[in-house]
Design a protein around this motif. Structure first.
Motif, short mmCIF file in Angstrom:
data_model
loop_
_atom_site.label_atom_id
_atom_site.label_comp_id
_atom_site.label_asym_id
_atom_site.label_seq_id
_atom_site.Cartn_x
_atom_site.Cartn_y
_atom_site.Cartn_z
N GLY A 144 0.79 -1.22 0.00
CA GLY A 144 0.00 0.00 0.00
C GLY A 144 0.81 1.27 0.00
O GLY A 144 0.25 2.36 0.16
N GLU A 145 2.11 1.17 -0.16
CA GLU A 145 2.96 2.35 -0.29
C GLU A 145 4.21 1.99 -1.07
O GLU A 145 4.54 0.81 -1.23
CB GLU A 145 3.33 2.92 1.08
N ASN A 146 4.90 3.00 -1.58
CA ASN A 146 6.13 2.76 -2.34
C ASN A 146 7.26 2.33 -1.40
O ASN A 146 7.32 2.76 -0.25
CB ASN A 146 6.53 4.02 -3.11
N ILE A 147 8.14 1.50 -1.92
CA ILE A 147 9.28 1.01 -1.15
C ILE A 147 10.55 1.56 -1.77
O ILE A 147 10.91 1.18 -2.89
CB ILE A 147 9.31 -0.53 -1.13
N PRO A 148 11.23 2.47 -1.11
CA PRO A 148 12.44 3.07 -1.69
C PRO A 148 13.62 2.09 -1.66
O PRO A 148 13.57 1.05 -0.98
CB PRO A 148 12.69 4.27 -0.79
N ASN A 149 14.67 2.45 -2.40
CA ASN A 149 15.95 1.72 -2.35
C ASN A 149 15.83 0.26 -2.80
O ASN A 149 16.60 -0.60 -2.36
CB ASN A 149 16.56 1.77 -0.94
N LEU A 150 14.87 0.00 -3.67
CA LEU A 150 14.68 -1.35 -4.18
C LEU A 150 14.73 -1.30 -5.70
O LEU A 150 14.07 -0.45 -6.32
CB LEU A 150 13.34 -1.91 -3.72
#
Length: 502
Positions: free
Chosen positions: A319-325
């Motif tokens: 339900g939200e963006n996942i950074p650093n991936l």
């Protein structure tokens, strides 16, 4: 006078890549081709599903490597892949996460060479040497080896193959071969990684398969916009343009044989007569549809084979963006050999697993809602292992914990909007996969070329096999080639003449 081979009514069991490839080439030769698929859509392991809240998941393949081989299928019919989908290069190609630091594999070769040199002095030149040899193996393997039907070893007695034998490193193992070039542990892991797709430890894979490094790192890692399923849809489209008919939700239940020849297939309780049958379904399962006396191989044969792993897969919508991936991330913080031992020797769930994370929403905004993220997690497993829900969930939590450590995001479990697991018993249920294998037979030397299960039934004149359990082996490009090999055999087959030799 030109020899005329009568056109045939052909059944193809299964619409995976090998089945659709066989259907396209057989229909192109003027045959009446019918593809029977037990599911409601094409693709086999490359199916796709869409959730109510807008997440789009490819169910299987996610690495688009060897683009030239895949492109060859399209050009054979006068098309280009770009006629059906947009292919984009990934930069970085992928990231490898280690306990003591990460490696991002850049898109361009010169940048990759610089990365090697930074990690180990002199390894840039070593990479050049490695890749020159890998390119040679790639060209010989793709042009000389993989298109053979492998009825016998005489097929490989060509001057070019004989002259290339020493350069192909058939008798060296991949791990020893890589160690001759690189000392840095991260670089060794990076170079060993591609052969994991072949289903065995690098120490048991012939060094010939260094051509995988060229097919991946040098030719690039790509992504078809809309997902890997776009390739399946494109292949169906091409097969249909050649005249092949697809029949979905049609399960082949029995193969009816009379006088050494298939008379009909029982599909959803109804018998349909055919001149030839091409089985793209699981090889072992296909043979269970026959009386034991008419099978190529008994149960002991299959028990003694080395199978590529099964997998624990999770399809997760966040339900939200996942950074650093990145689009592709390999979590290699633990020991590769320890995990491999659990797959092939101990046949148990790994204590310290490695796993793979695919996040296509980093490249493709259509596969997840704007606010969210699409994750595909895969952990290789032994075939035939018990995969209860409690065990699946335990490993999900471990994988999420390591993603959290890598990305800096906390409490990912609570942010999941969609979750579906897939494991050994699902591969068995959906694909009749022997032991729940995900990738077919391992490409160890004792299961290479002529030593693989045969593409022809030895006792039935009009039954052929294609797919990852026969030649040339596991993977998407080999499966496409496998379909072409079998279609060529069928297209040139004079059934009446062949019957006399069976």
């Amino acid at each position: 006078m030109k020899r005329i081979i009568p056109k045939k009514k052909i059944a193809v069991i299964g619409s995976g890549f090998s089945g659709m490839s066989a259907a396209a080439y057989a229909a192109n030769a003027g045959n009446d081709v019918h593809v029977f698929e037990k599911h409601h859509q094409p693709g086999g392991r490359a199916r796709q599903f869409v959730t109510e809240n807008g997440f789009v998941f490819d169910m299987g393949p996610s690495w688009y490597w060897m683009p030239d081989i895949i492109e060859g299928f399209f050009t054979d019919f006068g098309y280009q892949s770009s006629d059906f989908y947009k292919l984009v290069p990934l930069n970085p190609q992928f990231e490898m996460v280690f306990a003591d630091g990460n490696i991002e594999v850049p898109e361009k070769y010169e940048a990759l060479r610089n990365l090697f040199e930074q990690l180990e002095y002199g390894s840039g030149n070593k990479l050049d040497q490695f890749m020159r040899s890998a390119k040679f193996k790639y060209e010989v393997s793709m042009k000389e080896f993989v298109n053979k039907p492998c009825h016998n070893w005489r097929e490989f007695l060509s001057p070019k193959i004989a002259g290339s034998a020493l350069k192909l490193d058939l008798l060296s193992n991949f791990r020893t071969y890589v160690a001759q070039y690189f000392a840095n542990p991260k670089l060794r892991s990076l170079m060993e990684f591609p052969v994991i797709f072949l289903g065995a430890s690098p120490k048991n894979i012939p060094a010939l398969y260094s051509f995988m490094n060229y097919g991946g790192y040098a030719l690039g890692t790509w992504y078809p916009m809309g997902g890997y399923y776009q390739l399946a849809l494109a292949m169906q489209n091409i097969a249909e343009k050649q005249g092949a008919a697809f029949h979905f939700n049609q399960n082949v239940e029995k193969i009816n044989v009379e006088d050494g020849k298939i008379k009909s297939l029982q599909v959803n309780g109804i018998n349909h007569e055919f001149d030839v049958v091409i089985a793209s379904s699981d090889y072992h399962h296909t043979e269970t549809l026959l009386p034991e006396r008419l099978r190529n191989y008994d149960e002991k044969y299959w028990r003694n084979k080395v199978f590529a792993p099964s997998s624990l897969i999770y399809y997760l919508g966040f339900g939200e963006n996942i950074p650093n991936l990145k689009h592709h991330t390999l979590f290699f913080e633990n020991d590769l050999d320890e995990h491999i031992q659990c797959i092939y020797e101990k046949k148990k769930w790994p204590e310290n697993p490695l796993f793979y994370c695919c996040c296509p929403s980093k490249t493709d905004t259509t596969v997840a809602p704007e606010y969210g993220e699409n994750l595909f997690l895969l952990m290789p497993l032994a075939i035939g292992i018990n995969d209860d829900e409690t065990t699946r969930e335990k490993y999900l939590r471990e994988m999420l914990s390591r993603i959290e450590k890598h990305t800096g995001v906390t409490d990912l479990l609570s942010k999941i909007e969609y979750k579906r697991s897939y494991c050994v018993r699902d591969f068995i249920s959906d694909y009749n996969a022997y032991g729940g294998n995900a990738y077919g037979l391992a490409n160890v030397l004792s299961q290479t070329a002529v030593l693989k299960p045969k593409i022809r039934n030895k006792k039935i004149s009009n039954l052929f096999y294609t797919g990852q359990l026969t030649v040339p082996g596991p993977g998407v490009p080999p499966s496409i080639i496998s379909g072409k090999i079998v279609a060529n055999e069928v297209n040139s087959l004079n059934i009446e003449k062949y019957e006399k030799t069976v």
